[in-house]
Design an enzyme around this catalytic site. Structure first.
Site, PDB file in Angstrom:
ATOM      1  N   SER A 103       0.262 -17.146   2.608  1.00 47.40           N
ATOM      2  CA  SER A 103      -1.067 -17.369   3.203  1.00 47.40           C
ATOM      3  C   SER A 103      -1.426 -18.850   3.094  1.00 47.40           C
ATOM      4  CB  SER A 103      -2.128 -16.554   2.471  1.00 47.40           C
ATOM      5  OG  SER A 103      -2.270 -15.287   3.065  1.00 47.40           O
TER       6      SER A 103
ATOM      7  N   THR B 289       4.589 -10.582   0.469  1.00 46.15           N
ATOM      8  CA  THR B 289       4.276 -10.001  -0.851  1.00 46.15           C
ATOM      9  C   THR B 289       5.484  -9.207  -1.354  1.00 46.15           C
ATOM     10  OG1 THR B 289       1.982  -9.928  -0.159  1.00 46.15           O
ATOM     11  CG2 THR B 289       2.525  -8.750  -2.165  1.00 46.15           C
TER      12      THR B 289
ATOM     13  N   LYS C 122      -9.859 -18.014  -2.223  1.00 46.30           N
ATOM     14  CA  LYS C 122      -8.882 -17.301  -1.381  1.00 46.30           C
ATOM     15  C   LYS C 122      -8.787 -15.873  -1.872  1.00 46.30           C
ATOM     16  CE  LYS C 122      -5.566 -17.606   1.717  1.00 46.30           C
ATOM     17  NZ  LYS C 122      -6.160 -16.412   2.352  1.00 46.30           N
TER      18      LYS C 122
ATOM     19  N   LYS D  71      -4.171 -15.652 -10.011  1.00 37.41           N
ATOM     20  CA  LYS D  71      -2.934 -15.568  -9.221  1.00 37.41           C
ATOM     21  C   LYS D  71      -2.638 -16.902  -8.525  1.00 37.41           C
ATOM     22  CE  LYS D  71      -2.653 -11.713  -7.018  1.00 37.41           C
ATOM     23  NZ  LYS D  71      -2.741 -10.628  -6.025  1.00 37.41           N
TER      24      LYS D  71
ATOM     25  N   ASN E 128       2.370  -2.193   3.343  1.00 39.73           N
ATOM     26  CA  ASN E 128       2.863  -3.560   3.528  1.00 39.73           C
ATOM     27  C   ASN E 128       3.742  -3.982   2.355  1.00 39.73           C
ATOM     28  OD1 ASN E 128       2.414  -6.567   2.754  1.00 39.73           O
ATOM     29  ND2 ASN E 128       2.242  -6.519   4.967  1.00 39.73           N
TER      30      ASN E 128
ATOM     31  N   LYS F 185     -12.611 -12.144  -3.370  1.00 39.18           N
ATOM     32  CA  LYS F 185     -12.153 -10.874  -2.781  1.00 39.18           C
ATOM     33  C   LYS F 185     -13.304 -10.279  -1.994  1.00 39.18           C
ATOM     34  CE  LYS F 185      -8.391  -8.352  -2.873  1.00 39.18           C
ATOM     35  NZ  LYS F 185      -7.018  -8.824  -3.048  1.00 39.18           N
TER      36      LYS F 185
HETATM   37  P1  NAD Z   1      -1.285  -0.765   2.453  1.00 42.13           P
HETATM   38  O1  NAD Z   1      -2.590  -0.180   2.845  1.00 42.13           O
HETATM   39  O2  NAD Z   1      -0.441  -1.435   3.479  1.00 42.13           O
HETATM   40  O3  NAD Z   1      -0.356   0.346   1.755  1.00 42.13           O
HETATM   41  C1  NAD Z   1      -0.779   1.111   0.675  1.00 42.13           C
HETATM   42  C2  NAD Z   1       0.293   2.148   0.416  1.00 42.13           C
HETATM   43  O4  NAD Z   1      -0.083   2.905  -0.734  1.00 42.13           O
HETATM   44  C3  NAD Z   1       0.463   3.168   1.554  1.00 42.13           C
HETATM   45  O5  NAD Z   1       1.825   3.458   1.735  1.00 42.13           O
HETATM   46  C4  NAD Z   1      -0.261   4.385   1.025  1.00 42.13           C
HETATM   47  O6  NAD Z   1       0.186   5.595   1.585  1.00 42.13           O
HETATM   48  C5  NAD Z   1       0.090   4.287  -0.443  1.00 42.13           C
HETATM   49  N1  NAD Z   1      -0.755   5.131  -1.274  1.00 42.13           N
HETATM   50  C6  NAD Z   1      -2.097   5.298  -1.211  1.00 42.13           C
HETATM   51  N2  NAD Z   1      -2.481   6.224  -2.112  1.00 42.13           N
HETATM   52  C7  NAD Z   1      -1.353   6.641  -2.737  1.00 42.13           C
HETATM   53  C8  NAD Z   1      -1.100   7.582  -3.748  1.00 42.13           C
HETATM   54  N3  NAD Z   1      -2.078   8.306  -4.289  1.00 42.13           N
HETATM   55  N4  NAD Z   1       0.184   7.751  -4.162  1.00 42.13           N
HETATM   56  C9  NAD Z   1       1.196   7.029  -3.615  1.00 42.13           C
HETATM   57  N5  NAD Z   1       0.998   6.125  -2.645  1.00 42.13           N
HETATM   58  C10 NAD Z   1      -0.257   5.939  -2.215  1.00 42.13           C
HETATM   59  O7  NAD Z   1      -1.633  -1.745   1.241  1.00 42.13           O
HETATM   60  P2  NAD Z   1      -0.786  -2.972   0.718  1.00 42.13           P
HETATM   61  O8  NAD Z   1      -1.255  -4.193   1.414  1.00 42.13           O
HETATM   62  O9  NAD Z   1       0.652  -2.610   0.694  1.00 42.13           O
HETATM   63  O10 NAD Z   1      -1.363  -3.075  -0.770  1.00 42.13           O
HETATM   64  C11 NAD Z   1      -0.843  -2.277  -1.832  1.00 42.13           C
HETATM   65  C12 NAD Z   1      -1.239  -2.942  -3.140  1.00 42.13           C
HETATM   66  O11 NAD Z   1      -0.730  -4.270  -3.173  1.00 42.13           O
HETATM   67  C13 NAD Z   1      -2.742  -3.079  -3.378  1.00 42.13           C
HETATM   68  O12 NAD Z   1      -2.997  -2.979  -4.753  1.00 42.13           O
HETATM   69  C14 NAD Z   1      -3.035  -4.497  -2.916  1.00 42.13           C
HETATM   70  O13 NAD Z   1      -4.192  -5.038  -3.521  1.00 42.13           O
HETATM   71  C15 NAD Z   1      -1.787  -5.190  -3.410  1.00 42.13           C
HETATM   72  N6  NAD Z   1      -1.493  -6.465  -2.749  1.00 42.13           N
HETATM   73  C16 NAD Z   1      -1.310  -6.542  -1.402  1.00 42.13           C
HETATM   74  C17 NAD Z   1      -0.991  -7.769  -0.827  1.00 42.13           C
HETATM   75  C18 NAD Z   1      -0.684  -7.908   0.628  1.00 42.13           C
HETATM   76  O14 NAD Z   1      -0.270  -9.014   1.048  1.00 42.13           O
HETATM   77  N7  NAD Z   1      -0.829  -6.860   1.438  1.00 42.13           N
HETATM   78  C19 NAD Z   1      -0.899  -8.914  -1.624  1.00 42.13           C
HETATM   79  C20 NAD Z   1      -1.086  -8.796  -3.008  1.00 42.13           C
HETATM   80  C21 NAD Z   1      -1.373  -7.557  -3.549  1.00 42.13           C
END
Ligand code: NAD
Length: 423
Positions: free
Chosen positions: A357, A197, A77, A101, A228, A113
């Protein structure tokens, strides 16, 4: 504690950094060397070239990956990331984190991934759709309801999941909603998945504050990232009475000691191309200053490797809850430990997404769908249990929560390997 993490010194490769932490945990818990050897290599690595017709009439070839780290505890996953810095090493590290995780959250999954090296913000919807469909087709033998189940990650959302499902259904000739999670509700998504999340970040923050004897209503927090994870985390923390003093994304960062109105920020971003630039609810500060600003809780929820050793020295928060994957560099861990800052590590703190999920997959398999309240209640129960196991191991092994989370995961994976046996 600091000597344990000091061994995990600077690593050029993200996967090496994962292995360094694995080694520290494996030694502390006295894990079998054979199991550690197995976990040092992902079981499957697929790299594809995706030729896509761009809107200018020219073909561009994109580099795509899917890496399965482990299937010891169940089908693999893990999300699919669209970003310019996607590369094999990063996807390997993220895949391994998914194995750990899922084990920490007690889900019947291994870890994987995927990713495509691209800049989704610079592409049209048509280009993104063609690239995503090409990726799905090229992965038709990798993905499977009981084999490998992708989900969204940075740069992808329900929209891409819908395209992947449609392409997968076309090439297999079957309707298999459970082959992918994070789907829009109407085509088999789960209520509560979008915010899951961020919800997990909130539940872990409250659990940690309780252990620290701190009242959420007297606490301030800074949240880096307003996508997100960050936006839902900020909203849900604010709903618990925590004052959000800083928020930021890749376009702008804001501080307001009186507290930022998160509802207002969400409405602003929704009308402003999903970015915060131009928001008037706080004073604009430099992007990195959010990490060292005056606050009690820091939630990095954007990028990896943002908490460097130098930044760690400047952090004022008492608690860090890692919404993002890999926001803290191994050498920063030692500094945070020395400063007695509690870090709820990524493999625990952001496991709410994969937990819901999992619920989505269960609902797809059963063909029976739950209410949002049911999803949230089950999610919170699982997160609280996962937090308690990690907290217990941190105290039992006298180590950080990060190493304790690895130990919690490795205990299950080691058992799985031993029970299933080898060639
Ligand atoms: P996303 O694409 O929805 O959002 C990313 C955010 O980070 C945006 O607001 C973007 O503007 C910001 N960002 C990018 N570069 C930046 C910078 N230099 N300074 C400040 N902000 C910046 O992504 P997401 O899904 O929210 O994922 C964010 C993190 O969480 C990632 O590391 C991802 O692997 C992790 N994650 C996400 C999920 C999920 O369900 N979406 C689950 C587990 C972990």
């Amino acid at each position: 504690m600091s000597t344990q993490t000091a061994n995990a010194t600077a690593h050029e490769s993200m996967f090496e950094a994962v292995l360094a932490r694995l080694d520290v945990a494996a030694k502390l818990m006295n894990m079998s060397e054979d199991v550690a050897t197995i976990l040092r290599s992902p079981i499957k690595q697929v790299k594809v070239s995706l030729p896509v017709m761009m809107d200018n009439g020219k073909i561009q070839v994109f580099e795509g990956y899917r890496i399965v780290h482990s299937t010891v505890l169940g089908p693999s996953k893990g999300g699919i990331r669209y970003a310019m810095d996607v590369n094999q090493d990063e996807v390997m590290a993220l895949a391994a984190w998914m194995s750990f995780k899922c084990a920490v959250a007690n889900l019947p999954y291994g870890g994987a991934k995927g990713g495509i090296k691209c800049d989704p913000r610079a592409m049209s919807v048509g280009e993104l759709e063609r690239m995503t469909r090409a990726y799905a087709t090229s992965m038709k033998d990798v993905f499977g309801v009981n084999k490998d189940i992708p989900a969204p990650d940075m740069g992808t959302s329900g929209r891409e999941m819908a395209w992947i499902l449609d392409e997968f259904n076309k090439v297999t000739g079957e309707d298999s909603p459970g082959v992918i999670t994070g789907k829009p509700i109407v085509i088999g998504g789960s209520l509560g998945r979008d915010a899951a999340t961020g919800r997990g970040v909130m539940v872990n923050t409250l659990a940690a504050l309780k252990k620290m004897n701190l009242n959420p209503k007297e606490i301030t927090a800074a949240v880096q990232g307003f996508g997100n994870v960050g936006s839902h985390a900020a909203r849900l923390l604010a709903e618990q009475g925590i004052k959000i003093v800083a928020i930021g994304d890749h376009t702008a960062t804001f501080y307001n000691e009186k507290g930022i109105d998160i509802k207002e920020a969400l409405e602003y971003a929704a009308k402003n191309g999903r970015v915060l630039k131009g928001f008037k609810g706080g004073t604009e500060i430099k992007s990195n200053e959010i990490l060292t600003c005056k606050c009690d809780v820091l939630v990095p929820a954007a990028l990896q490797n943002v908490i460097t050793e130098e930044i760690a020295h400047g952090i004022q928060a008492k608690l860090i809850v890692e919404g993002a994957n890999g926001p803290t560099m191994p050498e920063a861990d030692a500094v945070l430990n020395d400063k007695k800052i509690i870090v709820v590590p990524d493999i625990l703190a952001n496991s709410g997404g994969v937990t819901v999920s999992y619920f989505e997959w269960v609902q797809n398999k059963a063909g029976y769908y739950w209410s949002e309240n049911e999803v949230n209640t089950k999610h919170d129960e699982k997160m609280e249990l996962a937090f308690s196991s990690v907290w217990h191991n941190a105290s039992h092994y006298k180590t950080s929560m990060r190493i304790a989370a690895y130990i919690t995961a490795l205990q299950k994976i080691e058992q799985g390997v031993q029970l299933k046996g080898n060639y």
